[in-house]
Motif scaffolding. Structure first.
Motif, PDB file in Angstrom:
ATOM      1  N   VAL A  69       0.847  -1.183   0.000  1.00 55.28           N
ATOM      2  CA  VAL A  69       0.000   0.000   0.000  1.00 55.28           C
ATOM      3  C   VAL A  69       0.887   1.239   0.000  1.00 55.28           C
ATOM      4  N   HIS A  70       0.619   2.154  -0.917  1.00 59.14           N
ATOM      5  CA  HIS A  70       1.383   3.398  -0.983  1.00 59.14           C
ATOM      6  C   HIS A  70       0.958   4.300   0.169  1.00 59.14           C
ATOM      7  N   THR A  71       1.909   4.685   1.034  1.00 55.63           N
ATOM      8  CA  THR A  71       1.585   5.466   2.229  1.00 55.63           C
ATOM      9  C   THR A  71       2.133   6.880   2.198  1.00 55.63           C
ATOM     10  N   GLY A  72       2.977   7.228   1.224  1.00 51.58           N
ATOM     11  CA  GLY A  72       3.512   8.588   1.190  1.00 51.58           C
ATOM     12  C   GLY A  72       4.631   8.723   0.183  1.00 51.58           C
ATOM     13  N   THR A  73       5.229   9.928   0.161  1.00 52.44           N
ATOM     14  CA  THR A  73       6.336  10.227  -0.739  1.00 52.44           C
ATOM     15  C   THR A  73       7.405  10.988   0.030  1.00 52.44           C
ATOM     16  N   ASN A  74       8.640  10.553  -0.094  1.00 55.30           N
ATOM     17  CA  ASN A  74       9.772  11.238   0.518  1.00 55.30           C
ATOM     18  C   ASN A  74      10.431  12.161  -0.493  1.00 55.30           C
ATOM     19  N   SER A  75      10.932  13.296  -0.036  1.00 56.75           N
ATOM     20  CA  SER A  75      11.666  14.220  -0.904  1.00 56.75           C
ATOM     21  C   SER A  75      13.010  14.563  -0.261  1.00 56.75           C
ATOM     22  N   THR A  76      14.054  14.498  -1.027  1.00 60.29           N
ATOM     23  CA  THR A  76      15.404  14.841  -0.574  1.00 60.29           C
ATOM     24  C   THR A  76      16.050  15.766  -1.600  1.00 60.29           C
ATOM     25  N   GLU A  77      16.901  16.647  -1.111  1.00 57.98           N
ATOM     26  CA  GLU A  77      17.578  17.610  -1.980  1.00 57.98           C
ATOM     27  C   GLU A  77      19.045  17.239  -2.089  1.00 57.98           C
ATOM     28  N   ASP A  78      19.548  17.107  -3.335  1.00 55.47           N
ATOM     29  CA  ASP A  78      20.944  16.739  -3.515  1.00 55.47           C
ATOM     30  C   ASP A  78      21.831  17.976  -3.464  1.00 55.47           C
ATOM     31  N   LYS A  79      23.145  17.773  -3.673  1.00 53.22           N
ATOM     32  CA  LYS A  79      24.113  18.865  -3.538  1.00 53.22           C
ATOM     33  C   LYS A  79      23.956  19.929  -4.619  1.00 53.22           C
ATOM     34  N   HIS A  80      23.266  19.589  -5.687  1.00 54.61           N
ATOM     35  CA  HIS A  80      23.049  20.554  -6.753  1.00 54.61           C
ATOM     36  C   HIS A  80      21.740  21.321  -6.581  1.00 54.61           C
ATOM     37  N   GLY A  81      21.035  21.064  -5.482  1.00 56.33           N
ATOM     38  CA  GLY A  81      19.784  21.750  -5.238  1.00 56.33           C
ATOM     39  C   GLY A  81      18.582  21.130  -5.902  1.00 56.33           C
ATOM     40  N   LEU A  82      18.747  19.971  -6.506  1.00 47.58           N
ATOM     41  CA  LEU A  82      17.645  19.286  -7.166  1.00 47.58           C
ATOM     42  C   LEU A  82      16.911  18.389  -6.161  1.00 47.58           C
ATOM     43  N   THR A  83      15.605  18.365  -6.257  1.00 48.13           N
ATOM     44  CA  THR A  83      14.786  17.570  -5.337  1.00 48.13           C
ATOM     45  C   THR A  83      14.509  16.192  -5.932  1.00 48.13           C
ATOM     46  N   GLN A  84      14.809  15.173  -5.142  1.00 47.80           N
ATOM     47  CA  GLN A  84      14.560  13.794  -5.556  1.00 47.80           C
ATOM     48  C   GLN A  84      13.375  13.245  -4.752  1.00 47.80           C
ATOM     49  N   TYR A  85      12.478  12.564  -5.448  1.00 50.54           N
ATOM     50  CA  TYR A  85      11.286  12.010  -4.788  1.00 50.54           C
ATOM     51  C   TYR A  85      11.326  10.478  -4.813  1.00 50.54           C
ATOM     52  N   SER A  86      10.849   9.863  -3.726  1.00 55.43           N
ATOM     53  CA  SER A  86      10.758   8.398  -3.666  1.00 55.43           C
ATOM     54  C   SER A  86       9.469   8.010  -2.951  1.00 55.43           C
ATOM     55  N   ASN A  87       8.854   6.952  -3.451  1.00 54.39           N
ATOM     56  CA  ASN A  87       7.599   6.478  -2.860  1.00 54.39           C
ATOM     57  C   ASN A  87       7.854   5.651  -1.611  1.00 54.39           C
ATOM     58  N   VAL A  88       6.912   5.710  -0.679  1.00 52.77           N
ATOM     59  CA  VAL A  88       6.974   4.946   0.564  1.00 52.77           C
ATOM     60  C   VAL A  88       5.810   3.958   0.574  1.00 52.77           C
ATOM     61  N   TYR A  89       6.118   2.715   0.903  1.00 56.61           N
ATOM     62  CA  TYR A  89       5.099   1.669   0.874  1.00 56.61           C
ATOM     63  C   TYR A  89       5.001   0.971   2.223  1.00 56.61           C
ATOM     64  N   GLN A  90       3.830   0.422   2.477  1.00 55.29           N
ATOM     65  CA  GLN A  90       3.636  -0.464   3.627  1.00 55.29           C
ATOM     66  C   GLN A  90       3.324  -1.863   3.108  1.00 55.29           C
ATOM     67  N   THR A  91       4.082  -2.834   3.580  1.00 53.73           N
ATOM     68  CA  THR A  91       3.865  -4.224   3.180  1.00 53.73           C
ATOM     69  C   THR A  91       2.851  -4.864   4.130  1.00 53.73           C
ATOM     70  N   LEU A  92       1.758  -5.359   3.573  1.00 52.45           N
ATOM     71  CA  LEU A  92       0.704  -5.988   4.364  1.00 52.45           C
ATOM     72  C   LEU A  92       0.663  -7.480   4.070  1.00 52.45           C
ATOM     73  N   ARG A  93       0.698  -8.268   5.116  1.00 48.61           N
ATOM     74  CA  ARG A  93       0.574  -9.728   4.988  1.00 48.61           C
ATOM     75  C   ARG A  93      -0.433 -10.203   6.015  1.00 48.61           C
ATOM     76  N   LYS A  94      -1.466 -10.854   5.551  1.00 49.59           N
ATOM     77  CA  LYS A  94      -2.527 -11.310   6.445  1.00 49.59           C
ATOM     78  C   LYS A  94      -2.679 -12.815   6.339  1.00 49.59           C
ATOM     79  N   SER A  95      -2.528 -13.487   7.467  1.00 45.20           N
ATOM     80  CA  SER A  95      -2.703 -14.936   7.526  1.00 45.20           C
ATOM     81  C   SER A  95      -3.954 -15.230   8.337  1.00 45.20           C
ATOM     82  N   GLU A  96      -4.931 -15.850   7.706  1.00 50.28           N
ATOM     83  CA  GLU A  96      -6.202 -16.124   8.366  1.00 50.28           C
ATOM     84  C   GLU A  96      -6.434 -17.632   8.467  1.00 50.28           C
TER      85      GLU A  96
END
Length: 553
Positions: A367-394
């Motif tokens: 499940v997509h839970t958010g997006t991270n943003s980081t700025e490199d040394k050149h001032g450019l913003t890098q984005y990465s997706n954050v996920y949650q892994t769900l496993r259900k055993s019934e």
């Protein structure tokens, strides 16, 4: 073992046909008793104590969970996973008991029952790190041990059906070792230096480099030989262990002597009048005390002499005494919502678990839970997706329970009950089913495993609160604000306060009416549950006597 053409089971003191005292020679066997040559093979590399064979005396189905902190879900990959396990108590012929967990998700063994025969092969143990569910039924789980290999030998008197080898975690084949990178690179460096020295540098330096290269090569040869010997030893141990497992995996519970462990039971059995042991119908003498049967019905309860009593009659009488079914009309009064009207069906039963079948369903998703943003040394913003892994055993499945009329009823219980109930357990169970305005509500009023002394917690009709009026109240409050706004727009005088005053007065009235309804609903629910609670109290008050009566039924 037989006496007078009658089978003598483990623990029998007398022949059930002639009443003569017998010297019981039945005994359980081990895997090594059946295949002694495998013991010699295994003991070349392992202690024979790594093999433990026994029968299951208790089980518990439970879950372990791995859950990330809520705060981390927005900025880091997280997980929420559940895994299903069987907790097993395994007892061998000497009376030693091993307790451990095995995966309930392993294909083919979703249902483990008391009396099943297993062997553990454990040159080492794994540890389960995920925490278990914190529910009362899981209090019996006292360690995190899980074996690398276990073998299912089947169930007694099932002619070996279902004998298979199950590997929880593969006993890994050894990997041949490699040289250290630094030493290998060093050796090649010396070889290069030697070549250079021979080609263009002084003889003394060349000979020195050659000697160092020779020493490095000798070191590598020595390490290579040791690695080869170590690998061969590990490989031989691995092959010996796997050969042993493959040879003993097909051995059945009957071959191990467990077919003479416990008699088959039937409703036609009798209760011995001498020692109250359960004996098969038609056997002239009790195998435990040697008492001779005389009468086989419950009519003998009024006689002073010792008799044998019918199990089916005693069981039916006990179940009938603590069984109840009835229904009541019920109206749940609400504020700002329509009343809920209908009927409530209640049942209280004392029954015996006949069978249980468990199946497993595992689902995985991200499940997509958010997006991270980081700025490199050149001032450019890098984005990465954050996920949650769900496993259900019934784990789910039907539990069949024999009730007072001899009929078998099927129930689908929650995991806490499904996991701990075993065939042959006596269960006291009560529930209420309310059908109000076409909607059904099911409440577990009471549940007690009399055999294992486990009380299962649940909900109750007495805590039913009906339809909430909070949403309606907030909606009316919103309308009040809108009305106040328009009143101020039309006239900024006293008219503007009218909606607010009406809402406050109405809220006070609703509050008073809500308090009154709570009291009336409580009395209504008490009326509906009165008979049920009386039966429950009678059962609890006589619990010790009931446990004594049901012990051999």
């Amino acid at each position: 073992m037989e006496h007078c053409n009658s089978t003598v089971f483990v623990g029998d003191n007398f022949c059930s046909r002639c009443g003569e005292k017998v010297s019981n020679e039945n005994k359980y066997l081990t895997l090594f008793d059946i295949l002694p040559e495998q013991k010699e093979l295994l003991e070349q590399y392992y202690d024979s104590s790594i093999v433990f064979t026994g029968e299951v005396i208790a089980t518990q189905l439970y879950q372990r969970k791995i859950v990330s902190d809520e705060e981390s879900k927005s900025y880091a990959n997280s997980q929420n996973k559940t895994y299903s396990y069987w907790w097993i108590e395994l007892k061998n012929k000497e009376g030693d008991i091993y307790t451990f967990s095995i995966s309930a998700e392993t294909k083919g063994i979703h249902t483990i029952k008391k009396g099943d025969v297993f062997s553990l092969v454990s040159p080492y143990w794994y540890q389960l790190n995920a925490p278990k569910d914190n529910i009362p039924a899981n209090s019996m789980i006292t360690n995190n041990d899980t074996p690398p290999c276990f073998i299912f030998h089947g169930r007694p008197r099932h002619t070996g059906e279902g004998c298979h080898q199950y590997m929880m975690k593969d006993i890994e084949k050894p990997i041949r070792g490699s040289f250290q990178i630094a030493e290998t690179l060093g050796a090649w460096a010396f070889i290069c230096v030697t070549l250079i020295s021979i080609l263009g540098i002084s003889t003394l330096l060349a000979w020195g480099a050659s000697l160092v290269t020779l020493a490095a090569a000798a070191r590598l040869a020595y390490r290579c030989n040791n690695e080869k010997k170590t690998y061969q030893t590990k490989l031989e141990k691995f092959k010996a262990l796997n050969t042993f497992i493959s040879q003993v995996a097909s051995i059945s519970a009957d071959q191990l002597g467990y077919d003479f462990a416990v008699r088959s039971v039937s409703d036609t059995d009798l209760i011995c009048g001498g020692c109250h042991t359960r004996v098969p119908e038609g056997t002239p003498y009790c195998f435990n005390c040697g008492f001779k049967s005389t009468v086989e019905t419950s009519e003998s309860l009024d006689k002073s002499d010792k008799t044998s009593l019918s199990v089916s009659e005693l069981k039916s009488s006990l179940m009938q005494q603590y069984s109840m079914n009835y229904s009541e009309q019920y109206t749940h009064k609400n504020v700002l919502r329509s009343n809920q009207v209908g009927d409530v069906k209640l049942c209280f039963l004392l029954g015996k678990v006949v069978s249980k079948e468990v199946s497993n369903t595992v689902t995985n998703k991200k499940v997509h839970t958010g997006t991270n943003s980081t700025e490199d040394k050149h001032g450019l913003t890098q984005y990465s997706n954050v996920y949650q892994t769900l496993r259900k055993s019934e784990m789910h499945g039907p539990v069949n329970i024999e009730c007072n009329d001899g009929s078998i009823y099927t129930y689908y219980f929650d995991l806490d009950m499904l996991g701990s109930l075993n065939e042959g357990d006596w269960l006291s169970f009560g529930q209420s089913v309310a059908t109000l305005n076409g909607e059904t509500f099911v409440f577990r009023e009471y549940a007690y495993n009399m055999t294992q002394d486990i009380v299962y917690h649940g909900n109750s009709l007495s805590r039913f609160e009906g339809n909430s009026c909070v949403g309606v109240w907030w909606f009316l409050g919103l309308l009040m604000l809108i009305a106040t706004f328009f009143a101020l727009d039309i006239n900024d005088g006293e008219l503007a306060s009218v909606p607010f005053i009406l809402f406050v007065l109405s809220s006070v009235y609703w509050r008073v009416k809500h308090k009154k309804n709570i009291k009336e609903n409580r009395l209504q629910k008490k009326r509906v549950l009165d008979k049920f609670l009386s039966m429950k109290k009678e059962f609890i008050d006589n619990l010790e006597q009931i446990q004594t009566q049901s012990k051999n039924l």
